[in-house]
Design an enzyme around this catalytic site. Structure first.
Site, PDB file in Angstrom:
ATOM      1  N   SER A 156       0.818  -1.213   0.000  1.00 35.61           N
ATOM      2  CA  SER A 156       0.000   0.000   0.000  1.00 35.61           C
ATOM      3  C   SER A 156       0.851   1.263   0.000  1.00 35.61           C
ATOM      4  O   SER A 156       0.337   2.339  -0.298  1.00 35.61           O
ATOM      5  CB  SER A 156      -0.982  -0.003   1.170  1.00 35.61           C
ATOM      6  OG  SER A 156      -0.384  -0.507   2.322  1.00 35.61           O
ATOM      7  N   HIS A 195      -2.838  -2.994  -6.329  1.00 36.16           N
ATOM      8  CA  HIS A 195      -3.266  -2.512  -5.025  1.00 36.16           C
ATOM      9  C   HIS A 195      -4.757  -2.733  -4.850  1.00 36.16           C
ATOM     10  O   HIS A 195      -5.576  -1.994  -5.398  1.00 36.16           O
ATOM     11  CB  HIS A 195      -2.890  -1.028  -4.880  1.00 36.16           C
ATOM     12  CG  HIS A 195      -3.233  -0.441  -3.561  1.00 36.16           C
ATOM     13  ND1 HIS A 195      -3.586   0.878  -3.389  1.00 36.16           N
ATOM     14  CD2 HIS A 195      -3.289  -0.994  -2.334  1.00 36.16           C
ATOM     15  CE1 HIS A 195      -3.846   1.094  -2.108  1.00 36.16           C
ATOM     16  NE2 HIS A 195      -3.677  -0.018  -1.458  1.00 36.16           N
ATOM     17  N   GLU A 225      -6.161  -0.686  -8.047  1.00 42.47           N
ATOM     18  CA  GLU A 225      -5.224   0.304  -8.573  1.00 42.47           C
ATOM     19  C   GLU A 225      -4.020  -0.477  -9.097  1.00 42.47           C
ATOM     20  O   GLU A 225      -3.334  -1.153  -8.311  1.00 42.47           O
ATOM     21  CB  GLU A 225      -4.827   1.208  -7.388  1.00 42.47           C
ATOM     22  CG  GLU A 225      -4.354   2.576  -7.732  1.00 42.47           C
ATOM     23  CD  GLU A 225      -4.092   3.414  -6.451  1.00 42.47           C
ATOM     24  OE1 GLU A 225      -4.018   2.862  -5.336  1.00 42.47           O
ATOM     25  OE2 GLU A 225      -3.925   4.625  -6.597  1.00 42.47           O
ATOM     26  N   ASN A 268      -4.187   6.468  -1.898  1.00 41.64           N
ATOM     27  CA  ASN A 268      -3.646   6.802  -0.578  1.00 41.64           C
ATOM     28  C   ASN A 268      -2.955   8.164  -0.568  1.00 41.64           C
ATOM     29  O   ASN A 268      -2.874   8.820   0.454  1.00 41.64           O
ATOM     30  CB  ASN A 268      -2.680   5.715  -0.101  1.00 41.64           C
ATOM     31  CG  ASN A 268      -3.438   4.480   0.350  1.00 41.64           C
ATOM     32  OD1 ASN A 268      -4.632   4.540   0.611  1.00 41.64           O
ATOM     33  ND2 ASN A 268      -2.750   3.360   0.419  1.00 41.64           N
TER      34      ASN A 268
HETATM   35  P1  NAI Z   1      -1.144  -9.568   7.256  1.00 43.40           P
HETATM   36  O1  NAI Z   1      -0.191  -9.339   8.366  1.00 43.40           O
HETATM   37  O2  NAI Z   1      -2.558  -9.923   7.578  1.00 43.40           O
HETATM   38  O3  NAI Z   1      -0.590 -10.723   6.320  1.00 43.40           O
HETATM   39  C1  NAI Z   1       0.729 -10.843   5.915  1.00 43.40           C
HETATM   40  C2  NAI Z   1       1.028 -12.307   5.746  1.00 43.40           C
HETATM   41  O4  NAI Z   1       2.278 -12.436   5.097  1.00 43.40           O
HETATM   42  C3  NAI Z   1       1.119 -13.075   7.062  1.00 43.40           C
HETATM   43  O5  NAI Z   1       0.276 -14.203   7.006  1.00 43.40           O
HETATM   44  C4  NAI Z   1       2.572 -13.479   7.126  1.00 43.40           C
HETATM   45  O6  NAI Z   1       2.776 -14.711   7.779  1.00 43.40           O
HETATM   46  C5  NAI Z   1       2.920 -13.552   5.658  1.00 43.40           C
HETATM   47  N1  NAI Z   1       4.341 -13.496   5.388  1.00 43.40           N
HETATM   48  C6  NAI Z   1       5.277 -12.686   5.930  1.00 43.40           C
HETATM   49  N2  NAI Z   1       6.479 -12.985   5.433  1.00 43.40           N
HETATM   50  C7  NAI Z   1       6.318 -13.998   4.558  1.00 43.40           C
HETATM   51  C8  NAI Z   1       7.192 -14.726   3.727  1.00 43.40           C
HETATM   52  N3  NAI Z   1       8.496 -14.494   3.749  1.00 43.40           N
HETATM   53  N4  NAI Z   1       6.658 -15.676   2.938  1.00 43.40           N
HETATM   54  C9  NAI Z   1       5.351 -15.907   2.942  1.00 43.40           C
HETATM   55  N5  NAI Z   1       4.475 -15.254   3.720  1.00 43.40           N
HETATM   56  C10 NAI Z   1       4.960 -14.306   4.518  1.00 43.40           C
HETATM   57  O7  NAI Z   1      -1.073  -8.271   6.347  1.00 43.40           O
HETATM   58  P2  NAI Z   1      -2.131  -7.691   5.288  1.00 43.40           P
HETATM   59  O8  NAI Z   1      -2.958  -6.669   5.950  1.00 43.40           O
HETATM   60  O9  NAI Z   1      -2.768  -8.816   4.576  1.00 43.40           O
HETATM   61  O10 NAI Z   1      -1.170  -6.897   4.284  1.00 43.40           O
HETATM   62  C11 NAI Z   1      -0.407  -7.560   3.296  1.00 43.40           C
HETATM   63  C12 NAI Z   1       0.032  -6.541   2.277  1.00 43.40           C
HETATM   64  O11 NAI Z   1      -1.087  -5.908   1.706  1.00 43.40           O
HETATM   65  C13 NAI Z   1       0.913  -5.427   2.823  1.00 43.40           C
HETATM   66  O12 NAI Z   1       1.873  -5.094   1.859  1.00 43.40           O
HETATM   67  C14 NAI Z   1      -0.071  -4.286   3.032  1.00 43.40           C
HETATM   68  O13 NAI Z   1       0.545  -3.019   2.971  1.00 43.40           O
HETATM   69  C15 NAI Z   1      -0.975  -4.489   1.838  1.00 43.40           C
HETATM   70  N6  NAI Z   1      -2.303  -3.917   1.953  1.00 43.40           N
HETATM   71  C16 NAI Z   1      -3.023  -4.023   3.105  1.00 43.40           C
HETATM   72  C17 NAI Z   1      -4.277  -3.463   3.200  1.00 43.40           C
HETATM   73  C18 NAI Z   1      -5.068  -3.616   4.445  1.00 43.40           C
HETATM   74  O14 NAI Z   1      -6.099  -2.931   4.563  1.00 43.40           O
HETATM   75  N7  NAI Z   1      -4.670  -4.446   5.383  1.00 43.40           N
HETATM   76  C19 NAI Z   1      -4.890  -2.732   2.060  1.00 43.40           C
HETATM   77  C20 NAI Z   1      -4.081  -2.758   0.858  1.00 43.40           C
HETATM   78  C21 NAI Z   1      -2.835  -3.305   0.845  1.00 43.40           C
END
Ligand code: NAI
Length: 719
Positions: A430, A451, A463, A501
């Site tokens: 993001s 995104h 996006e 954003n």
């Molecule tokens: P989250 O913390 O729920 O999930 C991240 C996942 O990635 C976890 O399950 C973790 O175990 C896994 N992970 C970490 N390192 C890893 C690796 N080396 N190999 C495989 N898996 C790995 O985070 P979330 O909220 O799902 O965010 C993920 C991405 O999406 C981030 O880049 C965030 O900025 C982006 N994003 C999040 C939004 C939101 O509202 N939460 C909206 C738009 C984008």
């Protein structure tokens, strides 16, 4: 004459086939209506014809409604009223026809399509999942104008009709049969034959259209003026509460329906035509029609300038990171029957991700949008791994691991050697610039941003972020895939915050600054709700997570300096350990289930506000102006810097990504409605009070000087 309709007659039964040339769907225009009327006159005059069937020649569309292009020609409310009255005459002709007419409905039957069906003597729909019936006019800021507000309540009852008219929602064939909207549901292969048969039976008196009997509760309420008054009053109260009075067509629709009960038949139709005319002349309708054109034109946009570039087929994807976003992305892919390899670090994380994806898919089963078999099949498409097995054959990997450049680079380095040479690596980051992620790749031209917004299955926007290195084929492929997932896709250039954003940052920061100044939390939120945002900025902070907002704010202020300096209030709340809703402690109170309560008064002591300001109309206006203009000014900068390709993309991105009020059309449409000169004047006044944060963008200043706009003042807003 358009030659949209053909007439065949066989053994006394006429079949009218609607098949508008060179168009994917059938639409009513003045010329089609004229053609339809002359055809009806021929049928009337030919006494060998005993009955007729109206059917479509298109595969999955009966009639999509009126041709919206025609609405652009209305110069006044009177023009639109006249068009509605013309439609009424044609529908009346159908209803009073000497021969009974049967509507044979396969595919979408919307607006004028449903209105003509309602004037027919009998309606048959097919069980094709694409068969949906609706009066979606309010979504364009209009009301049904071809008799829908009069005939629908008589057909399905007042409450069911209001539910359809005030939401514009789709009704599927099975439900349509239940509520009496259609008389029969058949398999598409026998539609024509059954329709001819029914037409003959009605003509010779062996079958009659049966009035649907409504339930006892509905009858008590609806069959007497007092009961109806209760229904109307409740509907009006609910509508006002939900729409905050910002969507006048909802009240106009209620008024038109009510007129059909209180006066003569003629008065009801006259009220509908008048109110349709009035609504067609509103600025709200103008903006909503713009959004319709904008999203339609985006559907045809490949995302790249070169028309010879074709998207690669994506029959399977990999999703890295089975967290919140990864699970959502996996679920929406499975919904489109695309198999997903789902990877995380540990089995328990994969398990949690699979359960979360299952919950999303289950939601559709519960709502009966899919059968149990379809649900099981879709769930079976998501398979988990903690290694990269199965990634050797995926053409697209969407990465949703932690928001940390080092982690993104680590997964990229591990993954690339295992992927096919042409595979695309799309990041759902993001805030991290895609070019920085691509710097860790052996194939930076195959790296792109996708995104998604949260929750993925509900938010309509995607996006796509491209860097100067991204190959056009990569862009075209992810745009096409995003569209396949049902998303409205905009393509933007790589820069901190991308587009959505980026414009949100100054808006949120301005709200934060006002918290520092002692503006009460609820006053701030209410002011922006009444401007038209779906949630207020402080609630949004709690929803996004204060830690996430803090990090993103830091990225934005590093990139854009004083203009987006995060507020002290947010910093203090983060330092106090509050996370927002996910931690059940934020600006607002939350119960154990995360349900939001009132403002958490203890927050004010943390912020250290000397004195809370009193709410007043002047304060509300200042909040709205500071927040909204900070956002609009930033949006214009994005255009100036080429982050968005054209105003259309930014308007759609702001409305569908961050909830910019649809009835204002988006930041550029809003700017046009205020006028560049006036905007510059207001920005300068704000900048005098809050130096550095409201310097009008160069483009706005230039537009103010030469009197130009983002969109043409009249005609079709986008191609
Ligand atoms: P989250 O913390 O729920 O999930 C991240 C996942 O990635 C976890 O399950 C973790 O175990 C896994 N992970 C970490 N390192 C890893 C690796 N080396 N190999 C495989 N898996 C790995 O985070 P979330 O909220 O799902 O965010 C993920 C991405 O999406 C981030 O880049 C965030 O900025 C982006 N994003 C999040 C939004 C939101 O509202 N939460 C909206 C738009 C984008």
């Amino acid at each position: 004459m358009s030659n949209a309709l053909t007439l065949t007659v066989d053994a006394g039964i006429a079949v009218i086939t609607f098949d508008l040339p060179n168009e994917p769907v059938n639409k009513f225009s003045a010329s089609v209506i004229a053609e339809f009327e002359s055809l009806l006159a021929r049928i009337e005059a030919d006494t060998s014809i005993k009955a007729a069937v109206l059917i479509s020649g298109k595969p999955d569309n009966f009639i999509a409604g009126a041709d919206i292009d025609a609405f652009l020609d209305f110069e006044s409310a009177k023009d639109a009223e006249t068009a509605s009255a013309t439609g009424h005459k044609a529908m009346e002709r159908v209803e009073r026809s000497r021969v009974p007419i049967v509507a044979a409905i396969n595919g979408s039957c919307l607006g004028g399509g449903l209105e003509v069906s309602l004037a027919c003597a009998y309606r048959i729909a097919t069980e094709n999942p694409k068969t949906v019936l609706a009066l979606p006019e309010v979504q364009l800021g209009l009301i049904p104008g071809a008799g829908g507000t009069q005939r629908l309540p008589r057909t399905v009852g007042l409450q069911a009709a209001l539910d359809m008219i005030l939401t514009g929602k789709n009704v599927r064939a099975k439900k349509a049969l239940q509520i009496g909207l259609v008389d029969e549901v058949v398999h598409p292969s026998i539609l024509r034959d059954v329709a001819i048969q029914r037409a003959r039976e009605i003509a010779n008196g062996t079958r009659r259209h049966e009035e649907k009997k409504h339930g006892a509760k509905e009858m008590v309420l609806e069959d007497n003026p007092l009961g109806r008054a209760v229904v109307f009053r409740q509907a009006r109260e609910m509508t006002l509460k939900k729409s905050r009075g910002q969507y006048p067509a909802l009240l106009a629709a209620l008024e038109a329906v009510a007129a059909g009960f209180s006066g003569t038949r003629e008065q009801g139709f006259a009220a509908e035509a008048r109110l349709f005319g009035e609504m067609a002349a509103t600025a709200v309708s103008n903006q909503l029609i713009f959004l319709f054109y904008a999203t339609t034109s985006l559907k045809k946009d490949s995302g790249v300038a070169d028309a010879s570039v074709k998207p690669l087929p994506v029959k399977k994807i990999g999703v890295l990171g089975t967290g919140f976003m990864g699970a959502g992305i996996a679920a929406v892919s499975a919904m489109q029957n695309v198999p997903v390899r789902f990877k995380d670090m540990k089995h328990e994380q994969v398990g949690r991700g699979l359960a979360a994806a299952r919950d999303v898919l289950k939601g559709r089963l519960i709502k009966r949008q899919v059968t149990r078999q379809q649900f099981e099949d879709q769930l079976g498409l998501i398979s988990g791994t903690i290694e990269y097995t199965g990634f050797g054959s995926v053409p697209l990997v969407i990465e949703a691991v932690f928001e940390d450049l080092a982690v993104k680079h680590q997964v990229l380095a591990e993954l690339e050697p295992k992927l096919p040479a042409h595979a695309i690596f799309a990041s759902n980051t993001s805030t991290i610039p895609i070019s920085r992620i691509a710097a860790g790749s052996q194939r930076p031209e195959r790296v792109v941003g996708m995104h998604f917004f949260s929750p993925v299955h509900k938010m309509p926007l995607l996006e796509v972020i491209v860097t100067p290195q991204t190959a056009p084929e990569v862009t075209a492929t992810v745009v096409a895939f995003g569209r396949k997932l049902g998303k409205t896709v905009i393509v933007v250039n790589d820069a901190p915050g991308f587009f959505a954003n980026r414009i949100l940052a100054p808006y949120i920061n301005e709200a934060g600054r006002m918290l520092d100044e002692g503006v009460p939390i609820d006053v701030l939120d209410k002011a922006m709700l009444s401007f038209g945002f779906p949630v207020g900025p402080v609630t949004l902070l709690d929803e996004v997570g204060l830690d996430v907002a803090g990090k993103s704010g830091a990225v934005m202020s590093a990139a854009f300096g004083d203009r987006v300096q995060p507020s002290a209030a947010l910093g203090k709340l983060i330092a106090s350990g509050r996370l927002g809703r996910k931690g059940k402690k934020g600006f607002y109170l939350y119960d154990e289930n995360g349900k939001k309560g009132g403002v958490d008064e203890s927050v004010y002591a943390i912020i250290g506000v000397p004195q809370r300001q009193q709410s007043s109309p002047a304060l509300v206006q200042e909040i709205q102006e500071r927040c909204a203009l900070a956002m609009v000014n930033e949006a214009v900068r994005c255009l100036e810097e080429g982050i968005v390709r054209q105003p259309r993309d930014g308007d759609v991105g702001a409305v569908f990504g961050i909830g910019f009020p649809p009835f204002r059309g988006g930041p550029y449409r809003y700017a046009d409605s205020v006028g560049a000169a006036e905007l510059v004047k207001r920005l300068e006044a704000l900048n005098a009070k809050y130096p550095g944060r409201f310097v009008p963008s160069a483009r706005l200043v230039a537009m103010a000087a030469d009197g130009t706009r983002f969109y043409p003042a009249t005609g079709k807003p986008v191609g």
